[in-house]
Design an enzyme around this catalytic site. Sequence first.
Site, PDB file in Angstrom:
ATOM      1  N   GLU A 201      -0.883  -5.823  -1.986  1.00  0.00           N
ATOM      2  CA  GLU A 201      -1.527  -4.517  -2.088  1.00  0.00           C
ATOM      3  C   GLU A 201      -2.846  -4.566  -2.840  1.00  0.00           C
ATOM      4  O   GLU A 201      -3.794  -3.852  -2.494  1.00  0.00           O
ATOM      5  CB  GLU A 201      -0.582  -3.529  -2.786  1.00  0.00           C
ATOM      6  CG  GLU A 201      -1.074  -2.104  -2.806  1.00  0.00           C
ATOM      7  CD  GLU A 201      -1.168  -1.485  -1.425  1.00  0.00           C
ATOM      8  OE1 GLU A 201      -2.198  -0.821  -1.151  1.00  0.00           O
ATOM      9  OE2 GLU A 201      -0.244  -1.674  -0.603  1.00  0.00           O
ATOM     10  N   GLU A 202      -2.938  -5.429  -3.880  1.00  0.00           N
ATOM     11  CA  GLU A 202      -4.089  -5.367  -4.775  1.00  0.00           C
ATOM     12  C   GLU A 202      -4.929  -6.635  -4.842  1.00  0.00           C
ATOM     13  O   GLU A 202      -6.087  -6.584  -5.240  1.00  0.00           O
ATOM     14  CB  GLU A 202      -3.624  -5.024  -6.206  1.00  0.00           C
ATOM     15  CG  GLU A 202      -2.694  -3.829  -6.307  1.00  0.00           C
ATOM     16  CD  GLU A 202      -3.296  -2.524  -5.804  1.00  0.00           C
ATOM     17  OE1 GLU A 202      -4.499  -2.499  -5.469  1.00  0.00           O
ATOM     18  OE2 GLU A 202      -2.563  -1.524  -5.722  1.00  0.00           O
ATOM     19  N   SER A 603      -6.487   9.702  -1.086  1.00  0.00           N
ATOM     20  CA  SER A 603      -6.092   8.590  -1.955  1.00  0.00           C
ATOM     21  C   SER A 603      -6.818   8.732  -3.305  1.00  0.00           C
ATOM     22  O   SER A 603      -6.633   9.745  -3.984  1.00  0.00           O
ATOM     23  CB  SER A 603      -6.376   7.249  -1.274  1.00  0.00           C
ATOM     24  OG  SER A 603      -5.723   6.194  -1.951  1.00  0.00           O
ATOM     25  N   ASP A 678       5.258   7.814   2.036  1.00  0.00           N
ATOM     26  CA  ASP A 678       4.178   7.012   1.449  1.00  0.00           C
ATOM     27  C   ASP A 678       4.757   5.999   0.463  1.00  0.00           C
ATOM     28  O   ASP A 678       5.391   6.376  -0.524  1.00  0.00           O
ATOM     29  CB  ASP A 678       3.182   7.940   0.735  1.00  0.00           C
ATOM     30  CG  ASP A 678       1.859   7.262   0.407  1.00  0.00           C
ATOM     31  OD1 ASP A 678       1.856   6.036   0.210  1.00  0.00           O
ATOM     32  OD2 ASP A 678       0.836   7.965   0.341  1.00  0.00           O
ATOM     33  N   HIS A 710       0.873   6.156   3.838  1.00  0.00           N
ATOM     34  CA  HIS A 710      -0.348   6.538   3.140  1.00  0.00           C
ATOM     35  C   HIS A 710      -1.500   6.840   4.100  1.00  0.00           C
ATOM     36  O   HIS A 710      -2.327   7.711   3.836  1.00  0.00           O
ATOM     37  CB  HIS A 710      -0.749   5.424   2.175  1.00  0.00           C
ATOM     38  CG  HIS A 710      -1.799   5.817   1.195  1.00  0.00           C
ATOM     39  ND1 HIS A 710      -1.650   6.878   0.321  1.00  0.00           N
ATOM     40  CD2 HIS A 710      -3.036   5.312   0.946  1.00  0.00           C
ATOM     41  CE1 HIS A 710      -2.729   6.995  -0.422  1.00  0.00           C
ATOM     42  NE2 HIS A 710      -3.582   6.068  -0.057  1.00  0.00           N
TER      43      HIS A 710
END
Length: 738
Positions: A201-202, A603, A678, A710
């Site tokens: 994800e990051e 977001s 989400d 999301h």
Amino acid sequence: MRRKLLFLLGCTFAGFSSADQLTIERIFSDPALSGTSPRALEYSPDGSRVTFLKGRKTDYNRYDLWEYHIDDGETRMLVDSDSLHRGEEVLSDEEKARRERQRIYGSGIMEYTWSDDGKSLLFPLAGDIYYYDLGKKSVRRLTETEAFETDVRVSPKGSYVSFIRDRDIFIVDLKTGKERQLTRDGEGSIKNGMAEFVAQEEMDRMTGYWWSPDDRHIAYLQVDESTVDEVTRSEIYADRIDMIRQRYPAAGRPNVKIKLGVLDIDSGETRWLDLGKDEDIYIPRVDWARDNLLSYQWQNRDQQTLELRLVDIVSKKTRTLVKETSDTWINLHSDLEFLEDSDRFVWASERSGYKHLYLYDLDGKLIRPLSAGEWSVDALAAVDEENGRVYFTGRRDMPLERHLYAAALHTETPEKPQKISTRRGMHRIEFAQDGSGYLDDFSSIDTPPQVSLHRASGERITWLEENAVKEGHPLFPYKKSWIRPEFGSIEAPEGHKLYYRMYKPSGFDPKKRYPVMVYLYGGPHVQLVTNSWDKPFNQYMAQQGYIVFTLDNRGSANRGKTFEDPIFKRMGSVEVEDQVTGVKFLRTLPYVDAERIGVYGHSYGGYMALMTMFKAGDYFKAGVSGAPVTDWSLYDTHYTERYMGDPNRNGKAYEASSVFPYVDGLKGSLLVYHGMADDNVLFTNTTRLIKVMQDKGIQFELMTYPGKKHSLRGKQTGIHQYSMIKSFFDRQLKGAAQ
């Protein structure tokens, strides 16, 4: 406050006698208004062809593999997805989540991997693996199991195909067809060769294993999720509620335990590397420098230290080549290249305040900078060792455009790289392995995405997809009514420059006063104000009579680290200040109605919409907040702690950055929407907001989307979502016209 007009882009769409009316339904219909846009573009390793995925004319969401063959100049289908698999593609929950992280949607061939010799391709499809021999034009199905095979690749020498199954690493010997399991303890909380949640994800790392160049070893990560909180979250669908038990590392809570090992293919034994005494760490990158030299990047929990380490797997000695430190945070990058013909490597750093490239030797000694100045490199594109040149994309000319540049490896003038690309706009570059040429995926505010093939000098060889807006193109009927925006900059009271983009309404009359939709994101690693093809909803709203204004505040990307740093432990503060500066500028324009300004974002942009409505209520009459973070303690460790620190030690900063202390500041009308499944910005963020606002008796509007993640994918969902936003602003802003 001073305003500077940068440029007014010439509109190539003028001079036509009639135009269709752009509608939200058309925006979400096939074919896309932007035209044909091939994806997953790659040079074949042998340089003979360029491959890409292309949707079918009969089904735009089913993809086949196509090629442009360089020798004969022909474009043709290379692999028909139906020749591999027909019917419904069933995916594991793990693969569904992985595709969501990669933003991959559709059916057919969605991913492919070249062998290093360019003679074969691998396709993961419907949970199994298909091997395509280009010479024989034949397909072999390598696996046929009830289990799902993921993260598939061919080993560098072409001896094996490797993959992950049931949390373990497997290989298939391509000569014998024999399958072999390499790890055996992947079960429960243990995963071998897989990327943990925050890596996907990051960190932009979707894998957890890496082949050595000689096919003799695999370096892999083993993650133990037992330390991570197991949370139960609900995914609410139209006809059911799924209760999902998920290991989610929320800010301030434990991360996975991680080990890095080197597995010997012959013996099957793994030797674990000594990563140091601190076990609360990240391993964001792993790369082989040589057959026996493995590099990995070690990052501490607060992300203020990043070390590039090199391990000799024979002598078992480890040395640190580069150590980067910061008082705020270190941004990760993928700009590491070990040179094959010399003991040197290229590395990127923001130590000067701007991201630049540097040349080092394998002892960790800095040889020279390869780029320099008050501008940022985007990415390393290629190193041509034979000709002693390095290619990269960057923003030397202006922050709103990305261009291709070149510099000599022995340069003495790093601040003056050679500019290769010439067209004004955004260039996304993919080089051939030998550095002889590149693919240019280009767009500008007036030009939908185009893909062309170039020599390294910049000379265009051919169009792979010219995507010219002429009769027959999906955009052609709308050319006459298409609105060009203007770009400019504002000098903020603190002295920094803020860039903006502004659409003026159809039939603009400077004597009239118009409502405004401020479209924003505002968060790290994103830049909205660029000379690139824009989302059609902004165009639609301008055609519906709105000024559409976007400004990139401090904390956003591609302006240098010093432009990002002010948000450190202060999220939701300087971003709001800069957006208010933008609104103050709008209020100076005689054609802007200061009483009819709205704000919209999704977001981080949803978070910003809330913060601007709550903290700067005098400036915004209406706001739309999509899938917002409302409390950063609900978000994951790697992202949140990078900017906000540990909530256990910085509780006041977290409280100040949440939306809840400011709810009473709402003066205008608010609409909130969120997907009810989400798994990125959890729906809990919105349910907490709902409860607080209800308890305070504050009225607002709410829309929830059952089963949606999301990104809120789906044609009908998109039509509903944007029709709702338009209707809301019409009621709140146009209804307020004098």
